[in-house]
Design an enzyme around this catalytic site. Sequence first.
Site, PDB file in Angstrom:
ATOM      1  N   ASP A 187      10.192   0.276   2.297  1.00  0.00           N
ATOM      2  CA  ASP A 187       8.868  -0.201   2.719  1.00  0.00           C
ATOM      3  C   ASP A 187       7.921  -0.672   1.619  1.00  0.00           C
ATOM      4  O   ASP A 187       7.206  -1.641   1.774  1.00  0.00           O
ATOM      5  CB  ASP A 187       8.140   0.927   3.467  1.00  0.00           C
ATOM      6  CG  ASP A 187       8.910   1.431   4.665  1.00  0.00           C
ATOM      7  OD1 ASP A 187       9.963   0.874   4.988  1.00  0.00           O
ATOM      8  OD2 ASP A 187       8.432   2.389   5.283  1.00  0.00           O
ATOM      9  N   GLU A 419      12.237  13.827   0.708  1.00  0.00           N
ATOM     10  CA  GLU A 419      12.440  12.411   1.070  1.00  0.00           C
ATOM     11  C   GLU A 419      12.862  11.606  -0.159  1.00  0.00           C
ATOM     12  O   GLU A 419      13.744  10.761  -0.093  1.00  0.00           O
ATOM     13  CB  GLU A 419      11.128  11.873   1.659  1.00  0.00           C
ATOM     14  CG  GLU A 419      11.205  10.468   2.215  1.00  0.00           C
ATOM     15  CD  GLU A 419       9.862  10.003   2.791  1.00  0.00           C
ATOM     16  OE1 GLU A 419       8.853  10.724   2.629  1.00  0.00           O
ATOM     17  OE2 GLU A 419       9.829   8.910   3.391  1.00  0.00           O
TER      18      GLU A 419
HETATM   19  C1  DGY Z   1       6.223   4.502   7.671  1.00  0.00           C
HETATM   20  O1  DGY Z   1       5.399   4.760   8.529  1.00  0.00           O
HETATM   21  O2  DGY Z   1       6.053   4.701   6.457  1.00  0.00           O
HETATM   22  C2  DGY Z   1       7.516   3.993   8.133  1.00  0.00           C
HETATM   23  O3  DGY Z   1       8.492   4.053   7.175  1.00  0.00           O
HETATM   24  C3  DGY Z   1       7.379   2.609   8.679  1.00  0.00           C
HETATM   25  O4  DGY Z   1       8.485   2.416   9.431  1.00  0.00           O
END
Ligand code: DGY
Length: 453
Positions: A187, A419
């Site tokens: 992201d 994560e």
């Molecule tokens: C987030 O909300 O960070 C997600 O990864 C978007 O899909």
Amino acid sequence: MLQPFIYFFMEKAVQPVTPLADARDGARKILLDNNRGGYTIPSPRLYPFQWSWDSGFIALGLSYVDKTKAFDEIRSMFKGQWSNGMLPHINFHHVDENYFPGPDVWGTKECPWAPRKVATSGITQPPVFGFILRLMADRMTDDPEFIELLKEIYPSIVHFHRYLYENRDPYDEGLVYIHHNWESGTDNSPLWDEALDTIDVSSARDVSVLRRDLKTVDADQRPTNENYKRYIYLVDLFRSCNYSDKRIFERCPFLVQDVLFNSILIRSNEALIELSSLIGQDDSELRKWNQKSIAALNNKCWDEQTGFYYDFDLVQNKRIPVIVSNGLMPLFAGVCTPQQAEQLKHNLLSSFKNGDYLLCPSCAVDEPSFNPVKYWRGPVWINVNWMLYHGLKRYGLNEEAAIVKQTSINLVEQSGFYEYFDPRPGISNDKRGLGGNCFSWSAALYLDFLFNF
Ligand code: DGY
């Protein structure tokens, strides 16, 4: 008869740590605790729904814990598939106010292709399910319930890939584009900075007060509010186009052919071709797509001078000259020549390792945008390492593969199922884990690292 995914080699390099006696049990417990009946959330609080590529990796991990739950995971994901083939990146199976942007922001209910029974987002994510099923098949070809699942889901995966080739490859090149950085799964990668910066945000909404992620994770590990303005600008744009890919293509300032996304597509095409004989499916369409994609990835994204693969920005009509872990994933897809693989290995051991950094940072350490603690801008991710491990093994780069695998195992055993992880040398174990905790794919792929070698 399928040839199992077995690579014969001696593993050495990074020393194993004394494993936490209960790390395996811890991984199993995370997968079961995060299961919500039919599907599994990536992480409590931070990600309270079903995410697409997470769900693939989770299903693989669950296949070592509870086969029925693994199969349900995949079936639940495909309940969200749109009638045009698009597999959404989130299925909102239940209501939870702890996430932004929720279903009301996506507004996909009005879209003619969206399913009626489950609310979904309106964008997709990397197509992992082909190769996930292929890996399960190594252990399950004699299992009638697996064959039943395969018969049911295989056509849906092909439908998804067909959607990508027919709607996201406007010049018929064999490379599909993403129109939102969230579609890449990576992201907040610096790959997207320039494209996102072209967005005129003067009329965009400020969504900072709506964000829920910052209630769980430190702001210095997450995207900025300025980033979020752009993310939601794109969502609002898609909604105003009623999710028509044709209209989005005409108006969207963000259209990128991502190396990671296309590598995963190629790897999954290949997997589906290998699985086709098991259930008597015609694979000619998949072969055609894959041949074209493999050639295009090498022609358009490979740079001989720097020995690396780069994303391509279709709006600016140029390569994105940033060295991130996405560019290593053609190893996983198996599209490189041995020489290209050697060049990637060289980059891995120089730009990414930079002396003693833990492999593999999500962004090269010598990139100006490298940040060791920020989401996708430097930390190590277990799913990236898992794909890299398989890619390196594919090319006989066994020593490096062993380093990547043992580093991943050490990280979760010493620091927990986070994560992402700070890759800098000299950081204490209790400070390495970042982002969400009890993270499902870190647990799932840890189990696969232990059981599948
Ligand atoms: C987030 O909300 O960070 C997600 O990864 C978007 O899909």
